[in-house]
Design a protein around this motif. Structure first.
Motif, PDB file in Angstrom:
ATOM      1  N   VAL A  98      -4.229  -1.314 -11.807  1.00 50.71           N
ATOM      2  CA  VAL A  98      -4.720  -2.253 -10.516  1.00 50.71           C
ATOM      3  C   VAL A  98      -5.379  -3.718 -10.915  1.00 50.71           C
ATOM      4  CG1 VAL A  98      -4.622  -0.372  -8.671  1.00 50.71           C
ATOM      5  CG2 VAL A  98      -6.944  -1.002  -9.957  1.00 50.71           C
ATOM      6  N   GLU A  99      -6.215  -3.438 -11.982  1.00 55.68           N
ATOM      7  CA  GLU A  99      -6.831  -4.941 -12.396  1.00 55.68           C
ATOM      8  C   GLU A  99      -5.666  -5.709 -12.741  1.00 55.68           C
ATOM      9  OE1 GLU A  99      -8.811  -4.761 -15.938  1.00 55.68           O
ATOM     10  OE2 GLU A  99      -9.530  -6.713 -15.787  1.00 55.68           O
ATOM     11  N   ASN A 100      -4.672  -5.540 -13.491  1.00 53.92           N
ATOM     12  CA  ASN A 100      -3.686  -6.472 -13.743  1.00 53.92           C
ATOM     13  C   ASN A 100      -2.748  -6.747 -12.888  1.00 53.92           C
ATOM     14  OD1 ASN A 100      -4.277  -7.656 -16.164  1.00 53.92           O
ATOM     15  ND2 ASN A 100      -3.733  -6.182 -17.589  1.00 53.92           N
ATOM     16  N   ILE A 101      -2.761  -5.759 -11.977  1.00 53.63           N
ATOM     17  CA  ILE A 101      -1.671  -6.077 -10.650  1.00 53.63           C
ATOM     18  C   ILE A 101      -2.490  -7.296  -9.914  1.00 53.63           C
ATOM     19  CG2 ILE A 101      -1.097  -5.271  -8.254  1.00 53.63           C
ATOM     20  CD1 ILE A 101      -0.867  -2.354  -9.524  1.00 53.63           C
ATOM     21  N   GLY A 102      -3.714  -7.408 -10.008  1.00 55.79           N
ATOM     22  CA  GLY A 102      -4.283  -8.782  -9.486  1.00 55.79           C
ATOM     23  C   GLY A 102      -3.980  -9.911 -10.371  1.00 55.79           C
ATOM     24  N   GLN A 132      -0.261   9.073  -1.053  1.00 57.49           N
ATOM     25  CA  GLN A 132      -1.885   9.078  -0.882  1.00 57.49           C
ATOM     26  C   GLN A 132      -2.005   7.617  -1.185  1.00 57.49           C
ATOM     27  OE1 GLN A 132      -3.120  12.530  -2.745  1.00 57.49           O
ATOM     28  NE2 GLN A 132      -3.128  13.688  -0.804  1.00 57.49           N
ATOM     29  N   ASP A 133      -0.970   6.798  -1.952  1.00 55.26           N
ATOM     30  CA  ASP A 133      -1.426   5.440  -2.601  1.00 55.26           C
ATOM     31  C   ASP A 133      -0.927   4.395  -1.687  1.00 55.26           C
ATOM     32  OD1 ASP A 133      -2.181   7.560  -4.420  1.00 55.26           O
ATOM     33  OD2 ASP A 133      -0.456   7.185  -6.015  1.00 55.26           O
ATOM     34  N   MET A 134      -0.587   4.664  -0.445  1.00 53.22           N
ATOM     35  CA  MET A 134      -0.131   3.530   0.429  1.00 53.22           C
ATOM     36  C   MET A 134      -1.129   2.414   0.587  1.00 53.22           C
ATOM     37  SD  MET A 134       2.597   5.180   0.938  1.00 53.22           S
ATOM     38  CE  MET A 134       3.472   4.131   1.993  1.00 53.22           C
ATOM     39  N   MET A 135      -2.421   2.744   0.634  1.00 56.69           N
ATOM     40  CA  MET A 135      -3.479   1.590   0.843  1.00 56.69           C
ATOM     41  C   MET A 135      -3.867   1.098  -0.589  1.00 56.69           C
ATOM     42  SD  MET A 135      -4.356   0.735   3.942  1.00 56.69           S
ATOM     43  CE  MET A 135      -3.822   1.197   5.538  1.00 56.69           C
ATOM     44  N   GLN A 136      -3.665   1.877  -1.459  1.00 58.76           N
ATOM     45  CA  GLN A 136      -4.209   1.383  -3.023  1.00 58.76           C
ATOM     46  C   GLN A 136      -2.991   0.390  -3.386  1.00 58.76           C
ATOM     47  OE1 GLN A 136      -3.367   4.005  -6.314  1.00 58.76           O
ATOM     48  NE2 GLN A 136      -5.232   3.339  -7.119  1.00 58.76           N
ATOM     49  N   ALA A 137      -2.025   0.777  -2.922  1.00 61.76           N
ATOM     50  CA  ALA A 137      -0.706  -0.319  -3.409  1.00 61.76           C
ATOM     51  C   ALA A 137      -1.054  -1.712  -2.660  1.00 61.76           C
ATOM     52  CB  ALA A 137       0.640   0.288  -2.924  1.00 61.76           C
ATOM     53  N   ARG A 138      -1.647  -1.859  -1.565  1.00 63.06           N
ATOM     54  CA  ARG A 138      -1.841  -2.970  -0.945  1.00 63.06           C
ATOM     55  C   ARG A 138      -3.169  -3.495  -1.303  1.00 63.06           C
ATOM     56  NH1 ARG A 138      -3.129  -6.958   0.297  1.00 63.06           N
ATOM     57  NH2 ARG A 138      -3.163  -8.219   2.397  1.00 63.06           N
ATOM     58  N   TYR A 139      -4.280  -2.697  -1.396  1.00 62.21           N
ATOM     59  CA  TYR A 139      -5.683  -3.225  -1.793  1.00 62.21           C
ATOM     60  C   TYR A 139      -6.150  -2.926  -3.038  1.00 62.21           C
ATOM     61  CZ  TYR A 139      -5.395  -4.385   3.391  1.00 62.21           C
ATOM     62  OH  TYR A 139      -4.977  -4.996   4.720  1.00 62.21           O
ATOM     63  N   GLY A 140      -5.472  -2.205  -3.898  1.00 61.92           N
ATOM     64  CA  GLY A 140      -6.236  -1.790  -4.985  1.00 61.92           C
ATOM     65  C   GLY A 140      -6.767  -2.701  -5.895  1.00 61.92           C
ATOM     66  N   SER A 141      -6.319  -3.987  -6.012  1.00 65.61           N
ATOM     67  CA  SER A 141      -6.924  -4.868  -6.937  1.00 65.61           C
ATOM     68  C   SER A 141      -7.995  -5.658  -6.001  1.00 65.61           C
ATOM     69  CB  SER A 141      -6.017  -5.841  -7.661  1.00 65.61           C
ATOM     70  OG  SER A 141      -6.527  -6.323  -8.858  1.00 65.61           O
ATOM     71  N   ALA A 146      -1.321 -10.634  -1.775  1.00 68.18           N
ATOM     72  CA  ALA A 146      -0.575  -9.959  -0.941  1.00 68.18           C
ATOM     73  C   ALA A 146       0.626  -9.345  -1.943  1.00 68.18           C
ATOM     74  CB  ALA A 146       0.159 -10.948   0.084  1.00 68.18           C
ATOM     75  N   ILE A 147       1.221  -8.146  -1.718  1.00 63.68           N
ATOM     76  CA  ILE A 147       2.134  -7.940  -2.653  1.00 63.68           C
ATOM     77  C   ILE A 147       3.181  -7.408  -1.436  1.00 63.68           C
ATOM     78  CG2 ILE A 147       0.731  -7.174  -4.576  1.00 63.68           C
ATOM     79  CD1 ILE A 147       1.611  -4.496  -2.064  1.00 63.68           C
ATOM     80  N   ILE A 148       4.395  -6.793  -1.909  1.00 59.24           N
ATOM     81  CA  ILE A 148       5.560  -6.380  -1.386  1.00 59.24           C
ATOM     82  C   ILE A 148       5.720  -4.972  -1.818  1.00 59.24           C
ATOM     83  CG2 ILE A 148       7.876  -6.228  -0.530  1.00 59.24           C
ATOM     84  CD1 ILE A 148       7.830  -9.361  -1.271  1.00 59.24           C
ATOM     85  N   ALA A 149       5.776  -3.619  -0.750  1.00 59.89           N
ATOM     86  CA  ALA A 149       6.012  -2.337  -1.201  1.00 59.89           C
ATOM     87  C   ALA A 149       7.055  -1.814  -0.200  1.00 59.89           C
ATOM     88  CB  ALA A 149       4.676  -1.758  -1.051  1.00 59.89           C
ATOM     89  N   LEU A 150       7.826  -1.384  -1.019  1.00 52.82           N
ATOM     90  CA  LEU A 150       8.980  -0.395  -0.218  1.00 52.82           C
ATOM     91  C   LEU A 150       8.990   0.987  -0.439  1.00 52.82           C
ATOM     92  CD1 LEU A 150      11.522  -3.058  -1.793  1.00 52.82           C
ATOM     93  CD2 LEU A 150      10.519  -3.339   0.353  1.00 52.82           C
TER      94      LEU A 150
END
Lengths: 388, 187
Positions: A98-102, A132-141, A146-150
């Motif tokens: 998540v750090e590097n996703i930011g 269980q990682d739906m919110m982490q994908a969006r707000y993890g970093s 904003a990101i896109i998730a499918l």
């Protein structure tokens, strides 16, 4: 988005009987991904295996990294080196990324991450399914980005969505996350890979103008801005610090407003173009089941049984998870009695549904702590309750 | 819409998952059906219980799990003990006859028995047990065609063992046809 036909050597055209993980690897290769760095982790390993097996014949590079931190860092480097890049992981590995996703979001680096979700928290349930990682994908970093998730519901859609993920990632220059799950990842079904000329891909938009005019960034809240390949002689700077259009640090509140607004609005301002939903019998429905991934296929059984009982129930399947389909939920809320939201977590996307419903209708969470899919009877009971 | 639910079961190492993969591939690629295969997936080791499920339909399979399996292939005692009672009246129960001791006569089921392991050993290696069982399964259930099953093998069994696997399949298939003409599962 400007598209071109896929490069034939990456496309294994024809019918296959494969699992969702393998279909992600094939989708990536078809989309033009030629760099994979990852660290194997159940239940995502089959993607890495398939990519590694196919890489030599396609001319792609596969690197097994020392861990997930290194994997995502390698992706950022590969993307600026001119390659389309991806990795695959699940919860514990995603946490390390998540750090590097930011950093990727801040530096507007296109890359694709597939998270084949398993039960958490921590190492949790290595072999069992979850969402269980739906919110982490969006707000993890940290920070605003904003990101896109499918989210695919079948091996075929794993292939299709991975191609789409690369296209969106290239155009909006943003990390795109494929949020699948162990069940879809390991489920085998027929996957038809079309001929290369029928697969439209967004090519890397490489800048080719005068060197002095090149700017790696343009803060216009839109996608489509070109990149330059490292080593091609263009002078620019890439940093996680707040920066100007040349990429050099400008650490002021004024610049932050420009950069953060751009990062958010290039996605949210284009939500209508990005979001894809799969709707069934929504018109005139009293109850709408909002689901995604494997849960949408479990919910179908409950929906069919509810319809037999005479309940007017529609299905809204989220193919695009992020950006969230706010507008559609706001439109539907005043027209129905309730949303029913089954998901294999303790209640994550239901928070978004409830927020957008704004109290105009009821929102019922059908949560599940992971390790298995829902019993369709539990979803049916919630639909009955919603219809009261 | 005609839907058929099948459970393949046995112990790890018998090629149970492979049975479901071959059948699923045969149905969906060569028999023009839709098939969804799910499997027990865990930290299992060779010798422990193992199962795979296949839902077969003329239309796209929406719900991916089996709810009322009409066919059970049980290649181990544990698999038989655990799953036979799921079968409805008229369901097809196929067991490995040397490995499974029946707990009753099962008059409500179509009981078919095949000495798959013994036949495989006669062919040179018990690793072919699953293909013998699949041949028998193909003959007695008629869910899938023998032609499609044979076409599905390349890529799912090692190239150098393709011929012997086809031979194992044919052995089981022939035994199944004979069992049918003999009027049931008695062997």
């Amino acid at each position: 988005m400007k598209t071109v036909p896929a490069e034939p050597k990456g496309v294994d055209s024809g019918p296959h009987f494969m699992d969702g993980d393998q279909a992600i690897a094939e989708g990536a290769l078809a989309a033009g991904c030629r760099f994979f760095a990852g660290y194997p982790i159940t239940p995502s390993t089959e993607t890495a295996e398939r990519f590694a097996e196919r890489a030599p014949e396609v001319g792609a590079l596969f690197i097994q990294m020392e861990d997930e931190l290194a994997s995502i860092a390698a992706l950022i480097g590969a993307a600026w080196g001119g390659r389309k890049a991806m990795t695959v992981t699940c919860g514990p590995g995603f946490s390390l990324m998540v750090e590097n996703i930011g950093l990727a979001a801040m530096t507007e680096t296109p890359l694709v991450i597939a998270n084949v979700q398993r039960g958490g928290p921590s190492t949790g349930l290595p072999t069992l399914t979850a969402q269980q990682d739906m919110m982490q994908a969006r707000y993890g970093s940290h920070g605003d980005y904003a990101i896109i998730a499918l989210s695919p519901d079948s091996p075929q859609e794993c292939f299709d969505i991975t191609v789409e993920a690369f296209n969106l990632s290239e155009f909006y220059r943003v990390p795109v996350i494929i949020l699948t799950d162990e069940t879809v990842g390991h489920m085998h079904e027929k996957v038809v890979i079309p001929p290369a000329e029928q697969i439209q891909v967004v090519p890397r938009n490489n800048y080719s103008g005068p060197k002095e005019d090149f700017r790696p960034y343009k803060f216009d809240c839109q996608g489509g801005h070109p990149m330059a390949r490292a080593g091609d002689g263009y002078n620019f700077h890439i940093t996680g610090l707040t920066h100007d259009e040349r990429g050099y640090p400008v650490m002021t509140a004024e610049q932050s407003k420009i950069v953060v607004t751009h990062l958010m609005e290039k996605i949210h301002g284009n939500a209508d173009k990005i979001i894809r939903l799969d709707e069934d019998q929504i018109d005139g429905a009293d109850v709408v089941v909002v689901s995604y991934g494997i849960t949408s296929r479990i919910a179908i059984k409950a929906i069919q049984d509810a319809r037999k009982e005479g309940i007017k129930v529609g299905s809204l399947r989220l193919i695009t998870i992020w950006p969230f389909c706010e507008k559609r939920i706001r439109e539907l809320a005043p027209k129905i009695k309730a949303f029913v939201v089954p998901e294999i977590n303790y209640g994550q996307m239901v928070l978004e549904v409830e927020r957008c419903a704004g109290g105009k209708c009821e929102t019922i969470s059908v949560n599940h702590c992971g390790g298995a899919v829902h019993d369709p009877e539990v979803i049916l009971a919630a639909i009955r309750k919603a219809n009261q | 819409m005609s839907t058929q639910e099948i459970r393949f079961s046995g112990f790890g190492g018998q090629g149970i998952i492979r049975c479901a993969l071959i059948t699923g591939k045969a149905l969906s690629l060569y028999d023009d059906k839709f098939a969804t295969m799910t499997q027990s997936f865990g930290p299992e080791a060779r010798g422990s219980a193992c199962a795979a499920q296949l839902v077969v339909s003329d239309e796209r399979v929406l719900y991916p799990y089996i709810t009322c399996p009409g066919i059970l292939l049980a290649l181990s005692q544990e698999a038989y003990d655990k799953y036979w009672s799921e079968l409805p009246k008229g369901g097809i129960l196929i067991v490995e006859q040397d490995l499974v001791k029946l707990s009753g006569e099962h008059p409500d089921l179509v009981l078919m028995r095949v000495p798959a392991t013994r036949f495989a050993e006669e062919l040179g290696n018990r690793l072919f047990t699953n293909l013998v069982a699949l041949g028998f399964f193909t003959a007695v259930t008629k869910v899938v065609t023998a032609d499609a099953m044979k076409k599905a093998l390349p890529g799912l069994v090692p190239d150098r063992f393709l011929k012997i696997n086809i031979k194992a399949f044919e052995k089981g298939y022939e035994y199944g046809i004979n069992a049918l003409s003999a009027g049931g599962g008695a062997s």
